[in-house]
Design an enzyme around this catalytic site. Structure first.
Site, PDB file in Angstrom:
ATOM      1  N   CYS A  12       0.957  -1.149  -0.015  1.00 52.34           N
ATOM      2  CA  CYS A  12       0.069   0.045  -0.173  1.00 52.34           C
ATOM      3  C   CYS A  12       1.021   1.305   0.028  1.00 52.34           C
ATOM      4  CB  CYS A  12      -1.139   0.073   1.292  1.00 52.34           C
ATOM      5  SG  CYS A  12      -2.413   0.763   0.827  1.00 52.34           S
ATOM      6  N   CYS A  88      -4.094  -0.978  -2.469  1.00 50.97           N
ATOM      7  CA  CYS A  88      -4.615   0.518  -2.509  1.00 50.97           C
ATOM      8  C   CYS A  88      -4.230   1.181  -4.060  1.00 50.97           C
ATOM      9  CB  CYS A  88      -4.142   1.503  -1.659  1.00 50.97           C
ATOM     10  SG  CYS A  88      -2.261   1.820  -1.784  1.00 50.97           S
ATOM     11  N   CYS A  96       7.001  -0.231  -9.075  1.00 47.40           N
ATOM     12  CA  CYS A  96       7.543  -0.963  -8.098  1.00 47.40           C
ATOM     13  C   CYS A  96       9.054  -1.391  -8.125  1.00 47.40           C
ATOM     14  CB  CYS A  96       6.698  -2.310  -7.944  1.00 47.40           C
ATOM     15  SG  CYS A  96       5.008  -1.918  -7.214  1.00 47.40           S
TER      16      CYS A  96
END
Length: 164
Positions: A12, A88, A96
């Site tokens: 998240c 989320c 990432c």
């Protein structure tokens, strides 16, 4: 995928609510088949008190949680992840880190209970609702015959769980 303990990372943005709750639930419900972790792209630096409250209400320990960066789990020597779930929408859209081993990823987005305004009871209700959604998704994960499915089938089923 072999029948073994799977490492799961819940991501998240703030790592203070949804990802923390999911970590706690999977570690309890997974019965040793799963080891859950959580992290955030921009950690809040503290775990939301209502997150700890819902974990405690579920009979889970609350003392080991902390809001941390996903960089900690992307470093050499960190546990190798088998699955990564974004919980989320903002983390789902971020770039990432490169995760070793190419873990299976899926988006399990849900409304941020920490964003709810109003009375403490209204906030508690939002946290209870988020916990119920995460529990249901985790239960569906636990019922998947992961060891008997090829990775593409697992990926498809995990994405489907996130849409429920």
């Amino acid at each position: 995928m072999a029948d073994r303990t799977y490492n799961v990372l819940f991501l998240c943005t703030g790592n203070s609510a949804r990802s923390i709750i999911a970590e706690g639930l999977l570690n309890r419900l997974g019965g040793g088949r799963f080891k859950a972790y959580s992290a955030g792209s921009h950690p809040a630096g503290r775990v939301n008190a209502f997150s700890l409250e819902v974990l405690e209400a579920a009979g889970l320990p609350t003392d080991a949680y902390r809001s941390k960066s996903w960089d900690e789990l992307a470093r050499p020597g960190a546990p190798r992840m088998d699955f990564i779930f974004t919980v989320c929408d903002s983390a789902a859209g971020e770039v990432c880190p490169v995760w070793p081993g190419k873990p299976i990823t899926a988006h399990w987005g849900l409304a941020d209970p920490a964003a709810v305004e109003g009375t403490d009871e209204r906030k508690r209700a939002a946290f209870r609702d988020a916990t119920a959604i995460l529990r249901r998704r985790i239960e569906l994960l636990l019922n998947l015959p992961i060891a008997k499915l090829d990775p593409l089938a697992v990926h498809s089923k995990l994405k489907e769980i996130g849409k429920r």
